[in-house]
Design an enzyme around this catalytic site. Sequence first.
Site, PDB file in Angstrom:
ATOM      1  N   GLU A   1       0.885  -1.171   0.000  1.00 44.12           N
ATOM      2  CA  GLU A   1       0.000   0.000   0.000  1.00 44.12           C
ATOM      3  C   GLU A   1       0.914   1.209   0.000  1.00 44.12           C
ATOM      4  O   GLU A   1       1.521   1.528   1.012  1.00 44.12           O
ATOM      5  CB  GLU A   1      -0.881   0.011   1.252  1.00 44.12           C
TER       6      GLU A   1
ATOM      7  N   CYS B   1      -2.602   8.674   2.967  1.00 47.67           N
ATOM      8  CA  CYS B   1      -2.307   8.361   1.561  1.00 47.67           C
ATOM      9  C   CYS B   1      -3.523   8.628   0.672  1.00 47.67           C
ATOM     10  O   CYS B   1      -3.367   8.814  -0.537  1.00 47.67           O
ATOM     11  CB  CYS B   1      -1.822   6.930   1.426  1.00 47.67           C
TER      12      CYS B   1
END
Length: 493
Positions: A265, A299
């Site tokens: 990720e 993010c």
Amino acid sequence: MLPEPAPVPDPAAPAAAYPAPRLYVDGAWIASTAATVRLTDPATGEPLGELPLASDEQVLAAAAAAQRAQAEWAASTPLARFQVISRATALLRERAEAIARVMTLEQGKPLSESRREVLLSADIIEFLAEEGKRAYGRLVPPRTPGVVAQIVSPVPVGPAALFTPWNFPLNLPARKVGAALAAGCTAVLKPSEETPGSAIALAGAFHDAGLPPGVLNLVCGAPARISELLISAPQIRKVSFTGSVPVGKSLGVLCAQRVKRYTAELGGHAPVLVLPQVDVQGVAALSVAAKYRNAGQICTSPTRFFVHESVADGFIDAFAAGAAAQRLGHGLEPGTTMGPLSNARRLAEVGALVRDAVERGARLVCGGAPRPGPGHFYAPTLLADVPASARIMREEPFGPVAIVNRWTRLDDAIGLANGLPYGLAAYLFTQDLGLAHRVAARLEAGMVGVNQFGISQPETPFGGVKESGLGSESGSEGLAAYFDTKLVTIGAG
Ligand code: NAD
């Protein structure tokens, strides 16, 4: 104008609320090692404690312990695993207030955000353990007479090495540890050396819940050394990393060389398309709340706002008013809406990106400077009409900075949204739901939020496309990442 500094709490009180950090290997706590690193409160710069750093031998001992525990943990039933895991999630909920304080002290986010993160982490782990009971295989009809059965089953991959960053110190370990343990994998977790406290509390909850020794281990140290040791260790069969694109790529190379399963990720630079005829005030209010949550260190944080020219000025004004209303302060102070950045690296980098944009002709609508005094505070910032040449149009700010640019043709806006190597989250605001479906289909992102920013739930997959990552976490996909597929065919005998 910069928001007023909030009073800084007595540094003696935070240190008292921060338990001495420890490592956890083979069911035993390690309180001191030859080397340590100092942990500090990012809002004050005051020391919180000394984190023991694992030696190479201790890292390898953690991998060996995970390997020893693997067979028995994999052979236990999903129901038995659920029972011990749900005892741990009950402890997390019981201890939520204390863990949230630890998180705020080491990471900086407001206490209300830390509380939500602890409770959501318990939900994530519990969902994955429930989902473990539903990890079904299938029977495939044989094509040859005399073959009685062809059984396809999900089987645990084996011991996993899990690497998590500092922005969500409990949520990100929860996604990885929850999935690994529910699938029947043992694990070695390496949380960030800057924010280890809530991951240590997670290990504590599992320990007190009766998790067998070796099933979960926690080590800290030099990140590159630990990842190299663990990924090279023959016992480790699965690797999961959350963090930056460059580190994610380098761990991917190590995994590829050893043919190890890898979930990554990585970063994002989320676009937000605002179409005409939306409720500008409402969209701006949602956008401000999403942008400045965790001081923008997320993010999936909305960053590149591409707003139709007919609503752009109203959006900029409303966004700037929302930014000015943010109250910066220590996360433990009641009323704080935005804490400091988590470390000095972010403060320097955010400042450099904003300066570069302004030098290249961007309009600084508000913010644009660090707050004087102690702590890594940076004012909530809005840049408008930012030229494509500015670094911030390509590089993720990972801080409290929003960009608003205007468009006239929707195709151009979609092209801008898709124009980076990132593809994690994208957002879209419109009253035309038919158009929303068509635009969402064209956005190159693993997750698209329409008329809202809530894209991360325990039950739904979280992951990116392009350089934003490989695979998903959470949802049933998050569990599947810890299974291999095994076929057993049975003849008549
Ligand atoms: P970084 O790349 O040095 O580190 C990111 C994380 O990876 C840290 O937690 C670090 O401890 C860990 N790490 C670094 N090298 C490693 C290695 N070789 N093996 C294992 N782990 C390693 O950057 P940083 O200064 O901490 O953060 C900067 C950038 O990282 C941000 O701008 C953002 O793009 C990205 N980031 C992304 C996320 C995310 O949720 N995807 C989280 C944190 C940081």
